[in-house]
Design a protein around this motif. Sequence first.
Motif, mmCIF file in Angstrom:
data_model
loop_
_atom_site.group_PDB
_atom_site.id
_atom_site.type_symbol
_atom_site.label_atom_id
_atom_site.label_comp_id
_atom_site.label_asym_id
_atom_site.label_seq_id
_atom_site.Cartn_x
_atom_site.Cartn_y
_atom_site.Cartn_z
ATOM 1 N N ILE A 1 -2.381 -1.329 -5.884
ATOM 2 C CA ILE A 1 -1.310 -1.259 -6.882
ATOM 3 C C ILE A 1 -1.895 -1.170 -8.295
ATOM 4 O O ILE A 1 -1.455 -0.362 -9.125
ATOM 5 N N ILE A 2 -2.885 -2.002 -8.598
ATOM 6 C CA ILE A 2 -3.429 -2.048 -9.958
ATOM 7 C C ILE A 2 -4.037 -0.716 -10.365
ATOM 8 O O ILE A 2 -3.764 -0.195 -11.456
ATOM 9 N N SER A 3 -4.863 -0.140 -9.513
ATOM 10 C CA SER A 3 -5.497 1.135 -9.870
ATOM 11 C C SER A 3 -4.458 2.236 -10.043
ATOM 12 O O SER A 3 -4.581 3.093 -10.929
ATOM 13 N N ALA A 4 -3.406 2.213 -9.224
ATOM 14 C CA ALA A 4 -2.345 3.216 -9.352
ATOM 15 C C ALA A 4 -1.594 3.050 -10.668
ATOM 16 O O ALA A 4 -1.286 4.032 -11.361
ATOM 17 N N LEU B 1 -1.257 5.606 -14.170
ATOM 18 C CA LEU B 1 0.016 6.032 -14.736
ATOM 19 C C LEU B 1 0.132 5.747 -16.224
ATOM 20 O O LEU B 1 1.026 6.271 -16.887
ATOM 21 N N LEU B 2 -0.762 4.926 -16.782
ATOM 22 C CA LEU B 2 -0.756 4.714 -18.225
ATOM 23 C C LEU B 2 -1.167 5.968 -18.988
ATOM 24 O O LEU B 2 -1.067 6.017 -20.216
ATOM 25 N N LEU B 3 -1.608 6.977 -18.284
ATOM 26 C CA LEU B 3 -1.945 8.255 -18.911
ATOM 27 C C LEU B 3 -0.741 9.190 -18.972
ATOM 28 O O LEU B 3 -0.840 10.315 -19.469
ATOM 29 N N SER B 4 0.397 8.728 -18.483
ATOM 30 C CA SER B 4 1.614 9.550 -18.494
ATOM 31 C C SER B 4 2.166 9.674 -19.912
ATOM 32 O O SER B 4 1.845 8.901 -20.806
ATOM 33 N N LYS B 5 3.048 10.645 -20.105
ATOM 34 C CA LYS B 5 3.753 10.804 -21.371
ATOM 35 C C LYS B 5 5.218 10.386 -21.256
ATOM 36 O O LYS B 5 5.954 10.432 -22.240
ATOM 37 N N PRO C 1 0.815 -1.226 0.000
ATOM 38 C CA PRO C 1 0.000 0.000 0.000
ATOM 39 C C PRO C 1 0.844 1.270 0.000
ATOM 40 O O PRO C 1 0.448 2.289 -0.592
ATOM 41 N N VAL C 2 2.007 1.219 0.651
ATOM 42 C CA VAL C 2 2.904 2.388 0.647
ATOM 43 C C VAL C 2 3.436 2.624 -0.763
ATOM 44 O O VAL C 2 3.515 3.768 -1.232
ATOM 45 N N LEU C 3 3.787 1.541 -1.463
ATOM 46 C CA LEU C 3 4.274 1.678 -2.838
ATOM 47 C C LEU C 3 3.160 2.206 -3.746
ATOM 48 O O LEU C 3 3.423 3.012 -4.645
ATOM 49 N N ALA C 4 1.929 1.756 -3.533
ATOM 50 C CA ALA C 4 0.798 2.275 -4.313
ATOM 51 C C ALA C 4 0.634 3.772 -4.083
ATOM 52 O O ALA C 4 0.388 4.541 -5.027
ATOM 53 N N GLN C 5 0.785 4.190 -2.835
ATOM 54 C CA GLN C 5 0.694 5.622 -2.515
ATOM 55 C C GLN C 5 1.820 6.403 -3.187
ATOM 56 O O GLN C 5 1.615 7.517 -3.686
ATOM 57 N N ALA C 6 3.006 5.812 -3.214
ATOM 58 C CA ALA C 6 4.146 6.475 -3.861
ATOM 59 C C ALA C 6 3.893 6.646 -5.352
ATOM 60 O O ALA C 6 4.285 7.655 -5.955
#
Length: 289
Positions: A104-107, A111-115, A66-71
């Motif tokens: 993790i999955i939702s995070a 991020l797939l919307l990143s450039k 969960p901490v990694l998901a938050q990061a």
Amino acid sequence: MDRRTADHPLPCTAKADSFGAALDAISVTTELVDEELKPHLDTLLTVAVEKKRGLAEQVVESGILPVLAQALRRKSSLTVHTARLLAELAREAPVRDSCFETGIISALLTLLLSKDEDLLLHVSRAIGRICYDSNLQQERLLRLGAVPRLVAVLLQHLENNTLLSSCLLALCNLADMGEQDDSKFVWEKSGHFDAGEQVFHGTSQHSFGFVSAVTVVRLNQWSPGQYSVSVEALQRCSTLLWGARNGRQTGWRLPHLGCCPKFYKVIKYSVKNIPKNRSLKAAVFHTFL
């Protein structure tokens, strides 16, 4: 000795101590300070790349996911670093099984919307590995809109072969017809067979070069912004082995269905109206069953 280290010993005592310390430090983190987290993430990444025994179990038990998901959601200077770590951790089933409940999955999908192409590479690899050989994770990712976002990334980065390969493998794994590691596939773009269609062939060579698995991914554009995705898994043998007795067969077809149980499947979803601004709300897919 740290309890996690005793349960799942790592080969090197010094490395095990630093690994346990890194897990402890991340698990008790209340404020995500990049400078404090980075050395601990570096330690975990080093061990993850080396594929040390017991790593996945210790990571899950530590409660750091969960901490990694938050990061990941913070989109800070550590985002790419964290995504790379998760892509390595997702090779192991215990971590894959925990990715949905820990966020993790939702995070990753966000991020797939990143450039950022580096970030997209690690994110797409993580997604492909999470859904590898898991019908449950495949269904979860499909419902959350993984297909249209992966296709959007693929279409926008056709010249980046490494990223293209990672996205194609993730689509194959969502159809339950891929591999965990994208290094096993060599992809070739077959061009446009007709207007609005793009076809990619992925070849995975097996022992002695006699048999290779061939995966075909087709993107068909119905109208501006609307696509369908189909995946075919074929198997071809060396022409020296079966070309004579199957004279009318091509190298891309099975001599009989029993050779390859998972020989054909279609992802029955359309990639509908992927907007230029790539809005989260609009990036959804619909079944066309």
